[in-house]
Structure formats: C-alpha cells, structure tokens
Design a protein around this motif. Structure first.
Motif, mmCIF file in Angstrom:
data_model
loop_
_atom_site.group_PDB
_atom_site.id
_atom_site.type_symbol
_atom_site.label_atom_id
_atom_site.label_comp_id
_atom_site.label_asym_id
_atom_site.label_seq_id
_atom_site.Cartn_x
_atom_site.Cartn_y
_atom_site.Cartn_z
ATOM 1 N N GLU A 90 -4.615 1.569 -9.436
ATOM 2 C CA GLU A 90 -4.725 2.961 -9.015
ATOM 3 C C GLU A 90 -6.005 3.093 -8.182
ATOM 4 O O GLU A 90 -7.080 3.382 -8.694
ATOM 5 C CB GLU A 90 -4.770 3.899 -10.220
ATOM 6 N N ALA A 141 -7.446 3.509 -3.740
ATOM 7 C CA ALA A 141 -7.144 3.769 -2.337
ATOM 8 C C ALA A 141 -7.683 2.626 -1.490
ATOM 9 O O ALA A 141 -8.812 2.171 -1.706
ATOM 10 C CB ALA A 141 -7.774 5.088 -1.896
ATOM 11 N N SER A 151 -2.219 2.028 -4.813
ATOM 12 C CA SER A 151 -2.005 3.419 -4.411
ATOM 13 C C SER A 151 -2.861 4.339 -5.258
ATOM 14 O O SER A 151 -2.970 4.142 -6.469
ATOM 15 C CB SER A 151 -0.534 3.806 -4.559
ATOM 16 N N TYR A 166 -0.414 -3.440 -10.570
ATOM 17 C CA TYR A 166 -0.681 -2.158 -9.917
ATOM 18 C C TYR A 166 -2.137 -1.778 -10.116
ATOM 19 O O TYR A 166 -2.681 -1.912 -11.216
ATOM 20 C CB TYR A 166 0.211 -1.049 -10.486
ATOM 21 N N VAL A 191 1.869 3.856 3.665
ATOM 22 C CA VAL A 191 0.977 4.931 3.230
ATOM 23 C C VAL A 191 1.369 6.298 3.762
ATOM 24 O O VAL A 191 0.705 7.292 3.484
ATOM 25 C CB VAL A 191 -0.478 4.616 3.638
ATOM 26 N N ALA A 231 7.533 2.288 -0.107
ATOM 27 C CA ALA A 231 6.991 1.357 -1.106
ATOM 28 C C ALA A 231 7.926 1.203 -2.298
ATOM 29 O O ALA A 231 8.195 0.089 -2.750
ATOM 30 C CB ALA A 231 5.617 1.839 -1.569
ATOM 31 N N LEU A 256 0.840 -1.189 0.000
ATOM 32 C CA LEU A 256 0.000 0.000 0.000
ATOM 33 C C LEU A 256 0.878 1.243 0.000
ATOM 34 O O LEU A 256 1.686 1.437 0.908
ATOM 35 C CB LEU A 256 -0.912 0.019 1.233
ATOM 36 N N GLY A 257 0.723 2.081 -1.024
ATOM 37 C CA GLY A 257 1.490 3.318 -1.093
ATOM 38 C C GLY A 257 2.450 3.335 -2.265
ATOM 39 O O GLY A 257 2.785 2.291 -2.836
ATOM 40 N N SER A 258 2.897 4.552 -2.614
ATOM 41 C CA SER A 258 3.869 4.695 -3.705
ATOM 42 C C SER A 258 4.936 5.723 -3.338
ATOM 43 O O SER A 258 5.475 6.394 -4.201
ATOM 44 C CB SER A 258 3.153 5.115 -5.001
ATOM 45 N N CYS A 316 -10.702 -1.905 -1.530
ATOM 46 C CA CYS A 316 -10.127 -0.788 -2.281
ATOM 47 C C CYS A 316 -11.209 -0.062 -3.066
ATOM 48 O O CYS A 316 -12.249 -0.620 -3.394
ATOM 49 C CB CYS A 316 -9.050 -1.279 -3.239
ATOM 50 N N ARG A 376 -2.077 7.277 -5.929
ATOM 51 C CA ARG A 376 -1.126 8.130 -6.638
ATOM 52 C C ARG A 376 -0.262 7.250 -7.532
ATOM 53 O O ARG A 376 0.485 6.407 -7.024
ATOM 54 C CB ARG A 376 -0.260 8.881 -5.617
#
Length: 597
Positions: free
Chosen positions: A134, A136, A93, A132, A192, A74, A68-70, A149, A95
């Motif tokens: 995109e 949340a 993520s 991946y 995150v 991550a 989780l996260g970019s 998500c 973003r």
C-alpha cells in the motif's frame, strides 16, 4: 516483543529481500554507530509475510512484474494472469481496493452502498500468492529498472499513542525508515489511470466537487443530506433555500448524466416522502455541457432521447455553453452561438468533465529517451501496449495509455493527397479549405473511426497552419497540423471497458510468453479493441443502451438491462450479491439518506 527483537526481525527481513531496498534503511546503516538508532515500527516487521516463493526474483531467475494501480486495468491483468505463470508479481497502489466506477453515482445517492462496489485488492493478490504494497510510486528509473515508492499514509507512525495523534506530522513520519523504499522490476505494468482536468478554468478546484473516487461519492452524499437538513431549520428564507438546493453538474458525459439522474431519483423518490413538501418546488438540478446534446459521444438517437428525457423531467440542460469561471456560488457560462455570458447561481457544483495525464506518467515520460513520447496526454504504446522508448520493459494500459495509430494517420495523409491532387513527391495542384479538409477525412471514418476525433479537433489548429491570406492549407501544413492534433488525442475512449480488455489482453500475452523475454518482445499478438456496447442510466428506472449488431434500447427495458449488467459485471461473487441486495432494498424501502459525518 522488545525493540531489539523487532530490529533483529527487520534486519533479517531485509537480508531475505535484496531487491526491495529501503532508502532510509541504507542511511540508517551508515549511522549504525550512532547512539540514537531509528527503530522500525512493529507493523514493518510483519509487512511482508512468509511465502513459499523465492523472495528475490533476480536470484530465482523468475521475472519480476510490478503492477502500478488498483483500477480496471490492474485488476483485470492480475485476475487474468495465470497463477502458474513464471512471474513474481508485486502490485503497488496507495488505494487498497478496486472500485467499480460505473456505480459510483449510485453510491453517491444511496442507491447502492459504498462497500458494495469495492473489492479488497488483497483478495485476488492473496489467491495467487502475489505481493501487495500500500504505497504510491513517486519515481521511475527506466535505466536501472527501479521504482521509488512511498507509503500511502506517510504520516502514520505506529509508535505514537492514540492520545497524541496530533504528532503524526509529515516531518516526523519521514524519520521512519520504512516509508520510502525501492522496488526493482523486470517488467513494469503502469495502470495508474488519469486525474481530473480543469482545462485551466478559474475556480474549479476551489469551488467544485470532483467525482472520481469513493471519497467523492461519500462527500457528495453527505453534502446533499446536509443541504436538505439546513433547509428545514426554522426561519430560513425561501431565497436561501432555493440557493442551497440548486445543484449544478458540469459535464454531460456518462458520469455527469448518471449523477444528475441518480440525484433526481433521490430527491423525487425518497427526499420528497420524508421532508416538508414545500422544499421540493425549490429544488433545481442543472447539467452543463459544451455540446448540443447530453451523451453526445453516443449514437445520435440516444443523445436526442436522453436530452428530451431530461428536459421532460425538469432537469435544466444548459447545453452549447462554455464554462469560463466557477465562482464561490455561481458558474460563469458563455453561449457558443449567441456569445452571451451569464452567471448561474448554485449551492453545490460537481465537475464531471475531462481527464488529464497522471503526474506519475509524466515522470515516466521524462525517464525515457527524448523524442520517444510525443503525445503529452498519455503514454504512447505500440499495439502490444509496450511504452515507446522503454525497450519493452514498461507496459501501460487504461486511461494512462494511448495506442499508436500509424495506419489511420497514413490514411488521413492519403485522403488529403487525393483531394489536393498531390504527386508522390508531395507537389499538389491545390490547397484545401477547412471544410474541404474535413470532408476528405470524413470519407475515411467508416474504416478508421479515429479520424472522427481528428475532424472534431481541427478547428483550433487549422488557422495556425493555413495560409493567412487564402485561409487554405497546403500539404506540408496539413501534415504538421495532423501531427499536432493527433498528439493531443487518445486512440480509444477512457472507459472501464477499454481498460478491462487491455488488462485481459496483456495477461494473455504474458501467459503465452511463459516468462520468455524474446516472446515478450515479439509482435505476434496485438491488442484490438472490441466495442461491446454503451449503457447509461437516465433516471426514473430508465436507461439507454447501444448494443452493437443488435439494436438501440431506450426507456424501462434499457433500465432492466442496465441494472442486470451492472450487477453481474462485478469483479467478485461477493460484490454481485451485495449490489443485487442493494438494488432490491432500494426498490422496496428506498434509499438510506442518513448522514454519519
């Protein structure tokens, strides 16, 4: 392609991916007999490309790792994880890019371009054959090892024509079965980050610009440009010009200092050459902080040098000031020494101080057994970054995590015992005053640096646990106070350097385990942070650098080190060339101060 073909392709896709289940799709199946079945948009049918990997980690026996996260944690984990390791990796993520945050102040003033400090997250993902989404993460079920998500832009609807974009509302979007979905995991890596902390100060959210994302830098650049353009219009009163050209940066840590420094350079190196000279004397840059020096977390010599540098550059340093409120056009400050309150007018205020727990981390805490997460500031982990209470299935790193410190806390207890002459049973000959408590803890700082943070945060808690008549604290009160103070602190600073090292360590841990659950549950390898130095840009091509084991560098020499380091530290060769080109372009031709929107 017809709607029927799209629906068939979507159904086939779901059949191949049983571990990725859309909640709304399950509901639509139940209503399959309805005459108005929901049709998935075209983009959903191509959202997950064909790969040679088995679509279901559970079916193949491979462990699914969901990241989780970019951000720093991550990207470091993903880039360091071996492509041949037996894991199916899914990164989630909202973003879809990595942001090189140390150069965000430069992007806010045009010293570097925004696109130069971002790297598409799909690039490292595609290189290793990972997936991946995109989206949340909006919920975590630790018991079933499932996350929920939601698409990053839930209002997007590919079926709506461009001529009718106003209909892309939240209500309409939720009718799409592809906007909310579940992802199962064997291991969840939470990176995150954190969110800005206003500390409950009234008016911050309404009247300040935050400075954490690329959108914030873009807005800052646009707002500064607009203010100078307005100031050049005919018949604008001087007092109004002075007001709109007053910039207040709240927070004198690295981000606030570098933003003020970059703004100073932009004004005096570029704007002064292109705008009427009468404007420059009316520009005012102020920086506000609770501490006595800017960059107070750095070495004392650096803090003193940077503070003196700012004052000589006519950047107004409002130090030792508490922010009480931020009004529409003024910040209300109280001097910590004199207790005098004043209002400082501004045209633009930027909040660059403090972070707090990401709301998603709070959901994770609530999903874990009661009592396993006592630190409410960040996810508490063991030395291998495993979240306490998760049974080893959830890992956390970066700004959203803090590593338990049993040894430093035990040292603090031993120091108090010794100073108060306590027996093994906790019976003490004396209690200690606040200053005596600080003094005894100070003797352990060289061995356990974390105790410095404890000392700095004792003031507010000491009175709560001390005897009201004597003002002294007994052993039992000290233990309770220590627990309260420690639960509100981080073991390591919230920096990119820490997150990067944690991501690399966790990837090495997963690589060595080679998918073996017993190895991932072991304590053979523990994370140890190695501080590699501190850098900060302070304007006029000067910087400060604290290089452990070498020396402290200040001035133009440090500026060269800073520019070189920030250039070669980019996450890809592409970004290295872009940043280098931007720095050369800025030096030769100045900043681009155009405003596009």
């Amino acid at each position: 392609m017809s709607h029927a073909a799209i629906g068939a392709a979507s159904s086939a896709l779901l059949a191949r991916s049983p571990s990725l289940r859309s909640k709304s799709t399950r509901a639509s199946r139940a209503k399959s007999s309805s005459k108005t079945a929901i049709v998935a948009p075209t983009r959903a049918a191509i959202a997950e490309p064909e790969t040679t990997r088995p679509p279901s980690a559970r079916a193949s026996g491979r462990k699914r790792v969901v990241v989780l996260g970019s951000g720093w944690g991550a990207i470091s984990f993903v880039k360091s994880l071996s492509a041949s390791a037996p894991y199916d990796v899914v990164l989630v993520s909202p973003r879809n890019y990595f942001l090189y945050t140390p150069l965000l102040p430069g992007a806010a003033t045009g010293a570097v371009e925004e696109r130069s400090i971002v790297e598409p997250i799909r690039r490292p993902i595609a290189e290793k054959g990972y997936k991946y989404f995109e989206a949340a993460c909006v919920g975590v079920d630790a018991e079933t090892k499932t996350i929920t998500c939601r698409a990053a832009d839930a209002t997007f609807d590919a079926t709506v024509p461009f001529s009718d974009l106003a209909t892309r509302t939240e209500a309409n979007a939720m009718a799409c079965p592809w906007h909310t979905f579940d992802v199962e995991y064997d291991y969840l890596v939470t990176a995150v980050g954190a969110v800005p902390n206003t500390f409950g100060v009234k008016g911050v959210e309404e009247n300040c610009l935050f400075f954490k994302e690329i959108a914030d830098a873009s807005r800052f650049r646009r707002e500064v440009s607009e203010r100078f353009e307005r100031a050049t219009l005919p018949d604008v009163p001087e007092e109004r010009i002075r007001e709109i050209l007053t910039f207040v940066v709240i927070g004198a840590g690295p981000t606030g200092v570098e933003l003020a420094a970059e703004l100073y350079d932009m004004v005096y190196q570029d704007i002064a050459k292109m705008y009427p000279s009468r404007l420059i004397p009316l520009v005012s840059i102020k920086i506000v902080d609770l501490q006595e020096k800017i960059l107070s977390a750095y070495d004392r010599r650096i803090a003193e040098y940077a503070t003196d540098f700012f004052q000589r550059a006519n950047i107004d340093c409002l130090l030792n000031k508490q922010v009480n409120e931020v009004k529409e056009n003024a910040v209300v400050l109280t001097d910590n020494v004199t207790k005098v309150t004043e209002e400082v007018p501004f045209g633009m205020a930027v909040w660059c101080t403090g972070i707090k727990l990401n709301p998603l981390c709070e959901k994770i805490m609530n999903a874990l057994p009661e009592g396993s997460q006592e630190n409410r500031r960040s996810l508490a982990t063991d030395k291998n970054l495993r979240v306490k209470g998760s049974g080893g299935s959830i890992f956390a790193l970066g700004d959203c995590a803090t590593i338990e410190r049993p040894r430093s806390i035990g040292k603090a207890v031993d120091l108090f015992r010794s100073a108060a002459k306590c027996s093994v049973d906790g019976v003490c000959d004396s209690s200690l005053s606040k200053e005596e408590t600080k003094a005894c803890l100070q003797s352990g700082v060289s061995e356990f640096p974390h105790l410095e943070e404890v000392i700095n945060n004792i003031d507010d808690a000491f009175a709560k646990y001390a005897d009201k008549d004597t003002g002294r604290c007994a052993f039992e009160g000290f233990q309770a106070m220590l627990t309260e103070v420690d639960n509100g602190l981080r073991a390591l600073p919230a920096t990119a350097q820490v997150a990067k090292q944690e991501g690399e360590h966790l990837a090495a841990f997963f690589n060595a385990a080679d998918g073996d659950a017993a190895a991932l549950a072991s304590d053979d390898s523990q994370f140890n942070y190695v501080h590699k130095g501190s850098l900060a840009y302070i304007g006029k091509d000067a910087a400060v650098a604290d290089i452990p084991g070498f020396t402290i560098v200040k001035g133009l020499a440090a500026g060269i080190i800073w520019k070189s380091f920030e250039t070669i530290s980019q996450v890809s060769v592409r970004n290295i060339f872009l940043v280098a080109a931007d720095m050369v372009r800025t030096k030769l031709f100045g900043r681009d101060i155009s405003r596009f929107n």
